[in-house]
Enzyme design. Structure first.
Site, PDB file in Angstrom:
ATOM      1  N   THR A 149       0.951  -1.129   0.127  1.00 15.13           N
ATOM      2  CA  THR A 149       0.055  -0.155  -0.006  1.00 15.13           C
ATOM      3  C   THR A 149       0.940   1.142   0.069  1.00 15.13           C
ATOM      4  O   THR A 149       0.574   2.243  -0.888  1.00 15.13           O
ATOM      5  CB  THR A 149      -0.976   0.048   1.148  1.00 15.13           C
ATOM      6  OG1 THR A 149      -0.233  -0.279   2.413  1.00 15.13           O
ATOM      7  CG2 THR A 149      -2.229  -0.945   1.123  1.00 15.13           C
ATOM      8  N   GLY A 150       2.038   1.308   0.667  1.00 19.42           N
ATOM      9  CA  GLY A 150       2.823   2.471   0.999  1.00 19.42           C
ATOM     10  C   GLY A 150       3.580   2.774  -0.441  1.00 19.42           C
ATOM     11  O   GLY A 150       3.541   3.903  -0.835  1.00 19.42           O
ATOM     12  N   CYS A 151       4.068   1.708  -1.142  1.00 14.33           N
ATOM     13  CA  CYS A 151       4.636   1.685  -2.558  1.00 14.33           C
ATOM     14  C   CYS A 151       3.785   2.336  -3.400  1.00 14.33           C
ATOM     15  O   CYS A 151       4.003   3.154  -4.030  1.00 14.33           O
ATOM     16  CB  CYS A 151       5.108   0.377  -2.700  1.00 14.33           C
ATOM     17  SG  CYS A 151       6.193  -0.329  -2.018  1.00 14.33           S
TER      18      CYS A 151
HETATM   19  N1  LIG Z   1      -6.956  -1.381   6.237  1.00 17.30           N
HETATM   20  C1  LIG Z   1      -6.877  -0.112   5.229  1.00 17.30           C
HETATM   21  N2  LIG Z   1      -7.943   0.632   5.252  1.00 17.30           N
HETATM   22  C2  LIG Z   1      -7.779   1.653   4.667  1.00 17.30           C
HETATM   23  N3  LIG Z   1      -6.762   2.376   4.201  1.00 17.30           N
HETATM   24  C3  LIG Z   1      -5.447   1.882   4.621  1.00 17.30           C
HETATM   25  C4  LIG Z   1      -5.463   0.221   5.305  1.00 17.30           C
HETATM   26  N4  LIG Z   1      -4.209   0.025   5.528  1.00 17.30           N
HETATM   27  C5  LIG Z   1      -3.309   1.058   4.996  1.00 17.30           C
HETATM   28  N5  LIG Z   1      -4.222   1.993   4.514  1.00 17.30           N
HETATM   29  C6  LIG Z   1      -3.557   3.288   3.675  1.00 17.30           C
HETATM   30  O1  LIG Z   1      -2.660   2.800   2.758  1.00 17.30           O
HETATM   31  C7  LIG Z   1      -1.473   3.705   2.730  1.00 17.30           C
HETATM   32  C8  LIG Z   1      -0.202   2.993   3.486  1.00 17.30           C
HETATM   33  O2  LIG Z   1      -0.447   3.170   4.647  1.00 17.30           O
HETATM   34  P1  LIG Z   1       0.451   2.396   5.716  1.00 17.30           P
HETATM   35  O3  LIG Z   1       0.130   1.030   5.760  1.00 17.30           O
HETATM   36  O4  LIG Z   1       0.774   3.049   7.081  1.00 17.30           O
HETATM   37  O5  LIG Z   1       2.050   2.452   5.223  1.00 17.30           O
HETATM   38  P2  LIG Z   1       3.181   1.288   4.809  1.00 17.30           P
HETATM   39  O6  LIG Z   1       2.306   0.420   3.716  1.00 17.30           O
HETATM   40  O7  LIG Z   1       4.225   1.939   4.305  1.00 17.30           O
HETATM   41  O8  LIG Z   1       3.335   0.690   5.791  1.00 17.30           O
HETATM   42  C9  LIG Z   1      -2.069   4.866   3.665  1.00 17.30           C
HETATM   43  O9  LIG Z   1      -2.833   5.674   2.981  1.00 17.30           O
HETATM   44  C10 LIG Z   1      -3.144   4.168   4.641  1.00 17.30           C
HETATM   45  O10 LIG Z   1      -3.943   5.186   5.197  1.00 17.30           O
HETATM   46  C1  LIG Z   2      10.714  -4.441  -2.822  1.00 18.78           C
HETATM   47  C2  LIG Z   2      10.022  -3.797  -1.412  1.00 18.78           C
HETATM   48  N1  LIG Z   2       9.615  -2.581  -1.348  1.00 18.78           N
HETATM   49  C3  LIG Z   2       8.934  -2.139  -0.327  1.00 18.78           C
HETATM   50  C4  LIG Z   2       8.266  -2.989   0.490  1.00 18.78           C
HETATM   51  C5  LIG Z   2       7.207  -2.569   1.439  1.00 18.78           C
HETATM   52  O1  LIG Z   2       5.958  -2.585   1.154  1.00 18.78           O
HETATM   53  P1  LIG Z   2       4.765  -1.836   2.041  1.00 18.78           P
HETATM   54  O2  LIG Z   2       4.267  -0.780   0.721  1.00 18.78           O
HETATM   55  O3  LIG Z   2       3.670  -2.665   2.204  1.00 18.78           O
HETATM   56  O4  LIG Z   2       5.193  -0.900   2.920  1.00 18.78           O
HETATM   57  C6  LIG Z   2       8.236  -4.274   0.028  1.00 18.78           C
HETATM   58  N2  LIG Z   2       7.542  -5.325   0.881  1.00 18.78           N
HETATM   59  N3  LIG Z   2       9.104  -4.825  -0.965  1.00 18.78           N
HETATM   60 MG   LIG Z   3       5.741   1.316   3.417  1.00 20.36          MG
END
Ligand SMILES: Nc1ncnc2c1ncn2[C@@H]1O[C@H](COP(=O)(O)OP(=O)(O)O)[C@@H](O)[C@H]1O
Ligand SMILES: Cc1ncc(COP(=O)(O)O)c(N)n1
Ligand SMILES: [Mg+2]
Length: 716
Positions: free
Chosen positions: A425-427
């Site tokens: 999701t973050g990527c």
């Molecule tokens: N279960 C969920 N429902 C709605 N939005 C989500 C959910 N999980 C993650 N997000 C959204 O996905 C994006 C990535 O957030 P996050 O999970 O905090 O970061 P990362 O993937 O880098 O760990 C953000 O916009 C967050 O609000």
């Molecule tokens: C190669 C690579 N880059 C980044 C992420 C982080 O993933 P996320 O978007 O869930 O934080 C991952 N799992 N693998």
């Molecule tokens: Mg991330």
């Protein structure tokens, strides 16, 4: 040539006024000008050298700097440490060959051209002598009093098509010329008065830049790690860039062996190979935005940082990836201090809560604390910080965009979506933001748009069946749904497909003698009374089937709808009984045999069997034709189809015709169609196919039901 010539500022000291050329350029570059040409017709060489040095400091590598005509001043300014990228020469100025010789192969050399013979001269030069042509004027302008006849957009297009070199449009270009000029092949537009004379050059430049970006597909580069399972890293970035309207490119900083359950191994290629990937791109391609993800170690971080300093991409979004959703580390702890050097070169960074805590070097206790930390960190690195609340232990999954310098503090609320599929999701989010910024959205709009796209991709992730851990989001859910590409169609598409699918049955119903005679009033009393008696029998059972749908309904709104329909069906039955008694006067006793006819039994058996199966989607699909076909027929008869005359007081079946054209019934039908086709759109393929079969069968029963009374026309 890869130079970004998209927004090209040509200075005019008189127009800059009291603000001065240096300050005007500084502000215009703040707003997104990508190349500055110092055009100074009357100053001495010495003064020009001084101005170039001052401009070089003000621009600070954020844009290219060239000087009009004064080759010697360019050489002298370079000798004094100024960053002067090249010269722009007119037809009567110093020789382009000499300029290339003195400035070297990497310099940017432009030439003014506007006539076919200029192109002939360019073709006669050794390849690589000139980088671009300044082509104009486009419209009559006062800033070049001796200008040649204006080319207009069409003249520019013809010139650019014939030109062997990229063409920048110059001379009288207004903001509304951007789209047509870009479509006509311009690699950039040069502006003088619209920026120099602007009250706020940064804002004016921003608007020009936005319009330029919006006029074509941005080239977006991701520098990140590979995730072979396709849900995160480079693979997710490319999908996200494409889904959000960009052209995606990828330089692979690291490789992972991972799937939806976790990371098994990481391989980091030598950083000079990453350097080669990056140089190969920037040597050839103008890059509109860069998204940076997993960088693995300090060497890689430093390589990327150094490359950014040379290329200075206009948009840099850094997702400071440290730990994967699965909990595996993706960045050496030793690289964390090198990362700081990278972050100060970013425009937006997108840490999750854990990453923010590492960056600020303290624990984050709650969401309010995260916002305070982001505020301080944004001020420290001079970039906007998007704090992500995906890992909050809460009903909500909020994000917040904080840009201390710009005074932006934007909260984005959003209910948490109930899914395991949060891998990448973050990527995906950071790539979407980079792409949308490159398309000209401001930061708040870009984040809002990217979030709503990501939320849809999260909601639809169950359409994919990828792995047993944290699965990927469905990057193209919106696109496929809207484009009709998906196996999950839109509800409207289901409705159209099902309705078309029973076109044959509908035509057969229309052709039935019963319907024709009913329409024109020639139907005999006996078949009509037979029909009423069967309809009454049908409605009584149909009400029970509707009640069963209410019992199985997944939401209270749907439950109430089917329950109300059941009640309506009973009311309808009672009304039919009443009219039947009236209509039956003078009809032979045999017609009153209130036993269900074979067609009625068959129809009801189909409905009851479907109800007995207990599968709600199929049941409501079976229920639907009674709503839909009656409404359709009733509305057409009411409008005079088949010679019906519902307004005629002498039409014997006028009141019947009126019942089925009732607007309330039409409204109920629209609601039923919506519930059923929504359920079908959301269902898996097998369920949707069973639903359509149930719908088709009920439609055929409708036809048989209408056929049963026979055709005898009234002889009177
Ligand atoms: N279960 C969920 N429902 C709605 N939005 C989500 C959910 N999980 C993650 N997000 C959204 O996905 C994006 C990535 O957030 P996050 O999970 O905090 O970061 P990362 O993937 O880098 O760990 C953000 O916009 C967050 O609000
Ligand atoms: C190669 C690579 N880059 C980044 C992420 C982080 O993933 P996320 O978007 O869930 O934080 C991952 N799992 N693998
Ligand atoms: Mg991330």
């Amino acid at each position: 040539m890869n130079a970004d010539l998209s927004l090209y500022l040509v200075t005019d000291a008189a127009l800059c006024g009291e603000r001065g050329v240096i300050e005007t350029v500084r502000q215009a570059v703040d707003g997104g000008v990508r190349i500055v040409q110092l055009r100074e017709k009357h100053a001495s060489d010495r003064e020009v050298v001084e101005q170039l040095l001052a401009l070089s400091a003000a621009i600070d590598g954020r844009a290219l700097l060239v000087v009009n005509d004064r080759l010697d001043a360019a050489v002298a300014a370079r000798a004094q440490g100024g960053r002067v990228d090249g010269v722009h020469l007119g037809q009567g100025d110093a020789s382009v060959l000499r300029a290339r010789q003195e400035l070297g192969p990497d310099a940017l050399i432009g030439l003014t051209a506007n006539a076919p013979e200029h192109l002939d001269a360019v073709r006669a030069l050794p390849v690589g002598t000139i980088d671009y042509l300044g082509v104009g004027v486009i419209r009559p302008t006062l800033t070049k009093p001796d200008h040649p006849p204006a080319l207009g957009i069409q003249g520019f297009r013809e010139f650019a098509e014939a030109s062997p070199l990229p063409c920048v449009a110059i001379g009288g270009v207004g903001i509304d010329d951007i789209e047509p000029l870009r479509a006509a092949g311009a690699v950039g537009i040069a502006v003088v008065s619209a920026l120099c004379a602007a009250e706020a050059p940064a804002a004016a430049a921003r608007e020009f830049r936005r319009r330029w970006q919006a006029a074509s597909v941005p080239r977006v580069l991701t520098i990140a790690g590979s995730d072979p399972s396709g849900g995160a890293g480079i693979q997710a970035d490319l999908k996200s860039i494409a889904a959000n309207g960009g052209y995606g490119m990828a330089a692979i900083a690291a490789l992972t062996a991972q799937n939806t359950r976790g990371v098994r191994a990481i391989h980091v290629p030598p950083s000079d190979f990453l350097q080669q990937q990056l140089d190969a791109l920037s040597d050839d391609i103008a890059i509109d935005a860069v998204k940076i993800g997993m960088l693995a170690d300090a060497d890689v971080v430093r390589t990327v940082t150094a490359w950014l300093d040379v290329v200075r991409p206009p948009i840099v979004v850094v997702d400071p990836v440290m730990v994967a959703t699965s909990g595996d580390r993706l960045l050496d702890t030793a690289a964390e201090s090198a990362l700081r050097e990278l972050l100060v070169r970013a425009h937006v960074i997108t840490p999750n809560l854990a990453e923010l805590a590492v960056l600020v070097g303290r624990e984050i206790v709650d969401w309010a604390d995260a916002l305070a930390a982001a505020d301080a960190f944004s001020a420290q690195i001079g970039a906007a910080v998007l704090v992500k609340g995906g890992h909050l232990d809460a009903e909500e999954a909020p994000d917040a965009l904080i840009d201390a310098a710009a005074g932006v503090r934007q909260h984005f609320a959003g209910a948490r979506i109930d899914t395991m599929n949060t891998h990448g999701t973050g990527c995906s989010l950071s790539s979407a933001i980079a792409t949308l910024l490159a398309r000209g959205l401001d930061s708040v709009a870009a984040v809002a748009h990217a979030r709503s796209w990501l939320r849809e991709s999260l909601r639809e992730s169950s359409a994919l069946a990828v792995g047993g851990g944290h699965g990927p989001v469905h990057h193209f859910a919106g696109l496929w749904n809207r484009g009709g590409l998906t196996t999950r169609p839109a509800a409207a598409d289901v409705a159209a497909e099902w309705w078309d699918g029973i076109a044959g049955i509908r035509a057969e119903i229309d052709a039935l003698p019963f319907i024709r005679a009913l329409a024109d009033g020639t139907l005999q009393r006996e078949p009509f009374v037979f029909y009423l008696s069967q309809d009454a029998l049908y409605l009584r059972e149909y009400a029970r089937v509707l009640a069963e749908a209410a019992r199985l309904a997944p939401s209270s709104a749907e439950q109430a709808f089917w329950a109300q329909s059941a009640q309506g069906s009973i009311v309808g039955e009672l009304e039919l009984h009443a009219s039947w008694l009236t209509a039956a006067q003078g009809v032979s006793a045999a017609t009153f045999a209130a036993e269900p006819a074979p067609a009625t039994v068959a129809y009801l058996n189909h409905l009851r069997a479907t109800a007995f199966d207990g599968r709600y989607p199929e049941l409501i699909a079976a229920i639907l034709p009674c709503f839909w076909l009656y409404t359709d027929l009733g509305e057409r008869l009411h409008a005079g189809a088949f010679g019906s005359r519902p307004q005629d007081p002498h039409h014997p079946y006028a009141s019947w015709l009126a019942t089925y054209a009732d607007p309330a019934f039409a409204e109920a039908t629209a609601q039923a169609v919506a519930y059923v086709t929504d359920a079908a759109a959301r269902a898996d393929d097998a369920t949707r196919a069973r639903m359509q079969r149930a719908f088709d069968l009920s439609s055929a029963h409708e036809r048989d039901f209408f056929a049963a009374p026979g055709s005898a026309r009234d002889a009177t």
